[in-house]
Write an enzyme that holds these catalytic residues in place. Structure first.
Site, PDB file in Angstrom:
ATOM      1  N   LYS A 106     -49.083 -19.355 -57.331  1.00 56.21           N
ATOM      2  CA  LYS A 106     -47.417 -18.569 -56.332  1.00 56.21           C
ATOM      3  C   LYS A 106     -47.258 -16.928 -57.128  1.00 56.21           C
ATOM      4  CE  LYS A 106     -43.925 -20.034 -54.380  1.00 56.21           C
ATOM      5  NZ  LYS A 106     -43.409 -20.494 -54.023  1.00 56.21           N
ATOM      6  N   GLY A 218     -26.844 -26.047 -45.104  1.00 55.54           N
ATOM      7  CA  GLY A 218     -27.912 -25.245 -45.023  1.00 55.54           C
ATOM      8  C   GLY A 218     -27.577 -24.863 -43.276  1.00 55.54           C
ATOM      9  N   GLY A 220     -30.006 -22.403 -41.758  1.00 46.32           N
ATOM     10  CA  GLY A 220     -31.001 -21.528 -41.594  1.00 46.32           C
ATOM     11  C   GLY A 220     -32.875 -22.058 -40.669  1.00 46.32           C
ATOM     12  N   ASN A 221     -33.444 -21.732 -40.859  1.00 46.89           N
ATOM     13  CA  ASN A 221     -34.426 -21.538 -40.567  1.00 46.89           C
ATOM     14  C   ASN A 221     -34.731 -23.483 -40.881  1.00 46.89           C
ATOM     15  OD1 ASN A 221     -38.363 -22.510 -42.171  1.00 46.89           O
ATOM     16  ND2 ASN A 221     -37.352 -21.662 -39.590  1.00 46.89           N
TER      17      ASN A 221
HETATM   18  P1  NAD Z   1     -32.539 -19.763 -44.793  1.00 48.51           P
HETATM   19  O1  NAD Z   1     -31.965 -17.995 -45.908  1.00 48.51           O
HETATM   20  O2  NAD Z   1     -33.053 -19.890 -43.551  1.00 48.51           O
HETATM   21  O3  NAD Z   1     -30.986 -20.348 -44.927  1.00 48.51           O
HETATM   22  C1  NAD Z   1     -30.780 -20.764 -45.590  1.00 48.51           C
HETATM   23  C2  NAD Z   1     -29.713 -20.926 -45.225  1.00 48.51           C
HETATM   24  O4  NAD Z   1     -28.559 -21.930 -46.468  1.00 48.51           O
HETATM   25  C3  NAD Z   1     -28.119 -20.236 -44.652  1.00 48.51           C
HETATM   26  O5  NAD Z   1     -28.050 -21.107 -43.410  1.00 48.51           O
HETATM   27  C4  NAD Z   1     -26.845 -20.133 -45.990  1.00 48.51           C
HETATM   28  O6  NAD Z   1     -25.634 -19.663 -45.188  1.00 48.51           O
HETATM   29  C5  NAD Z   1     -26.941 -21.125 -46.403  1.00 48.51           C
HETATM   30  N1  NAD Z   1     -26.521 -21.291 -47.763  1.00 48.51           N
HETATM   31  C6  NAD Z   1     -26.789 -20.823 -48.986  1.00 48.51           C
HETATM   32  N2  NAD Z   1     -26.636 -21.191 -49.261  1.00 48.51           N
HETATM   33  C7  NAD Z   1     -25.649 -22.350 -49.365  1.00 48.51           C
HETATM   34  C8  NAD Z   1     -24.490 -23.291 -49.845  1.00 48.51           C
HETATM   35  N3  NAD Z   1     -24.069 -22.869 -51.246  1.00 48.51           N
HETATM   36  N4  NAD Z   1     -23.642 -24.148 -49.374  1.00 48.51           N
HETATM   37  C9  NAD Z   1     -24.110 -24.246 -47.877  1.00 48.51           C
HETATM   38  N5  NAD Z   1     -25.368 -23.562 -47.487  1.00 48.51           N
HETATM   39  C10 NAD Z   1     -26.034 -22.104 -48.454  1.00 48.51           C
HETATM   40  O7  NAD Z   1     -33.570 -20.660 -45.696  1.00 48.51           O
HETATM   41  P2  NAD Z   1     -34.800 -21.879 -45.576  1.00 48.51           P
HETATM   42  O8  NAD Z   1     -35.877 -20.922 -45.433  1.00 48.51           O
HETATM   43  O9  NAD Z   1     -33.830 -22.407 -44.331  1.00 48.51           O
HETATM   44  O10 NAD Z   1     -34.682 -22.800 -46.772  1.00 48.51           O
HETATM   45  C11 NAD Z   1     -33.252 -23.188 -47.031  1.00 48.51           C
HETATM   46  C12 NAD Z   1     -34.667 -24.207 -48.233  1.00 48.51           C
HETATM   47  O11 NAD Z   1     -35.642 -25.074 -47.883  1.00 48.51           O
HETATM   48  C13 NAD Z   1     -34.852 -23.116 -49.361  1.00 48.51           C
HETATM   49  O12 NAD Z   1     -34.225 -24.283 -50.449  1.00 48.51           O
HETATM   50  C14 NAD Z   1     -35.943 -23.057 -49.677  1.00 48.51           C
HETATM   51  O13 NAD Z   1     -36.976 -22.765 -50.635  1.00 48.51           O
HETATM   52  C15 NAD Z   1     -36.510 -24.489 -48.728  1.00 48.51           C
HETATM   53  N6  NAD Z   1     -37.943 -24.343 -48.086  1.00 48.51           N
HETATM   54  C16 NAD Z   1     -38.116 -23.884 -47.084  1.00 48.51           C
HETATM   55  C17 NAD Z   1     -39.559 -23.395 -46.472  1.00 48.51           C
HETATM   56  C18 NAD Z   1     -39.436 -22.508 -45.050  1.00 48.51           C
HETATM   57  O14 NAD Z   1     -40.742 -22.911 -44.404  1.00 48.51           O
HETATM   58  N7  NAD Z   1     -38.605 -22.378 -44.515  1.00 48.51           N
HETATM   59  C19 NAD Z   1     -40.420 -24.359 -46.655  1.00 48.51           C
HETATM   60  C20 NAD Z   1     -40.832 -25.457 -47.745  1.00 48.51           C
HETATM   61  C21 NAD Z   1     -38.944 -25.059 -48.542  1.00 48.51           C
END
Ligand code: NAD
Length: 427
Positions: A106, A218, A220-221
């Protein structure tokens, strides 16, 4: 991180517990409790106003017995070496549990991109690579995007690395745009990976996906692609939640008949925030942020943040819930985890459930190294095979040794890495 919560101490405590379960010898414990190497760098930048500023950066290589290190680079104002150490340790276990030939790394830079121009960010990216180019590379340690870094940052870093090396080496870094060495399927990979494991868990429980409902934290992605695939296997999502930037709090959006994914995505900004007024008009109940957890559903998928299911709110989880799949990293606190384990909930732990992302990054690296790119179906098909095999290995061990799924995942990961260290004659 200041104060009581130190993520690296937590990562070490987790490891100690598994080391006890595996009865690991002292030298192996001494090796795996700490990173094998770490670099602390200073990155001098000429700012847009002509002044100079020096940014602190890190790269931590926790263990590379199974292959080149893999792990993101975070830009964060509160970045600390202990956060980076913890995240590098977790990457080692995540790569090992899905059985990809990569180790755990990391990196980070203490900075806030919100207060930096694009030119200044580019200088930080190039400066980070200049300081560390001898110690990373496609055959030694492969960075990726993470918190507040994106495909553009990765391309600047690649460009600097290739300029220094004098050759094209797109396998140096992942998370690049498609067409510039990125992999098709990476956008879907983490969310789809979550559902591949949910599908297997349902199979094991003898439940048809069409007879299940889910609620997610959530939008998001990770969450959106999890919903897309879950609906394809005929599951019904009744609730999602998200953060509301204007109100500074989160909300849950529920429709008992099922949410219309495309409709709700059309009301969502690029940060995953859903428009409340539009949702209300479309017949969604707009509820408090924590309501996603209190739904009478079969499956809960926390896919937003860490520390969301806690000793305080775990009691609100309905008896009907059978599966929790951790899309986010660390969404369940250790106290809540104990209670969920006692309730017999089928936990698909983060290191397994969300490993689709790093698995697809591995595919990106493989494609770059051979300079031949697969179509999307091939990428997602290979992802399905990897995730399914990893799930089955963890769940079989859990049954055989009567372990909680999280412990079984850690036991597999730690024993694979420990064995590789032994086979190499390190300990
Ligand atoms: P993102 O930024 O695309 O989406 C995050 C979502 O969470 C958004 O909809 C946001 O509105 C919501 N959110 C934020 N705070 C919140 C709260 N207090 N209550 C409810 N919703 C809330 O992020 P992502 O890429 O979807 O990642 C989400 C999680 O998955 C993170 O913990 C990240 O570390 C983990 N993760 C992501 C990936 C990846 O490839 N994107 C891989 C492994 C782990």
């Amino acid at each position: 991180m200041a104060g009581a919560y130190n993520p690296f101490t937590m990562a070490q405590e987790q490891f100690d517990r598994i080391a006890d379960l595996l009865d690991l010898d002292q030298p192996t414990r001494d090796l795996l409790r700490y990173p094998i190497r770490e670099y602390h760098i200073s990155i001098p930048i000429r700012m847009d106003d002509g002044t100079f500023k020096v940014f602190r950066g890190f790269r931590v290589q926790h263990n590379d017995a199974l292959g080149p290190g893999k792990g993101g680079i975070r830009f964060h104002p509160q970045e600390t070496i202990d956060t980076v150490r913890a995240l590098a340790t977790w990457m080692t276990w995540k790569c090992a549990v899905v059985d990809i030939p990569l180790g755990g790394s990391k990196g980070g830079v203490v900075c806030d991109p919100h207060n930096l121009s694009l030119r200044e960010q580019e200088q930080i990216c190039r400066g980070w690579v200049r300081q560390i180019s001898k110690n990373v590379g496609p055959l030694s340690d492969v960075p990726a995007p993470d918190v507040m870094t994106n495909a553009q940052h990765m391309l600047w870093m690649l460009d600097e690395y290739e300029t220094i090396q004098g050759v094209k080496q797109p396998g140096f870094i992942t998370g690049k745009p498609v067409g510039m060495g990125g992999s098709l399927g990476r956008t879907e990979a983490t969310g789809y990976g979550v559902i591949f494991t949910v599908r297997e868990a349902l199979k094991e429980l003898g439940i048809h996906p069409a007879d299940t409902t889910a609620s997610l934290q959530g939008f998001g992605n990770v969450s959106q692609y999890a919903i897309e695939l879950y609906q394809q296997i005929l599951g019904k999502v009744v609730c999602v939640s998200c953060w509301d930037q204007n109100d500074g709090c989160s909300y849950s959006f529920r429709r008992s008949g099922g949410i219309d994914f495309k409709e709700i995505r059309g009301m969502t900004d690029r940060f995953g925030g859903i428009d409340k007024a539009k949702a209300k008009a479309a017949g969604y109940d707009v509820l408090p942020g924590e309501a996603w957890l209190e739904q009478d559903v079969d499956i809960l998928i926390p896919a937003a943040l860490e520390n969301q299911i806690t000793a305080e709110n775990v009691v609100k989880i309905k008896p009907r819930v059978k599966i929790i799949a951790e899309g986010a990293n660390g969404p369940t606190t250790p106290e809540a985890d104990k209670i969920l384990s006692g309730r017999g909930i089928f936990m698909i732990p983060d290191l397994l459930a969300n490993a689709g992302g790093v698995t697809c990054s591995y595919f990106e690296q493989v494609q770059c190294n051979m300079n031949y790119f697969w179509d999307k179906d091939e990428v997602l098909g290979k992802l399905d095979s990897k995730m399914t095999a990893a799930f089955n290995a963890v769940s079989q061990l859990a049954k055989k040794r009567k372990l909680y799924m999280r412990d079984a995942a850690y036991v597999i990961a730690v024993s694979r890495v420990a064995q590789a260290c032994k086979d190499r004659g390190w300990v």
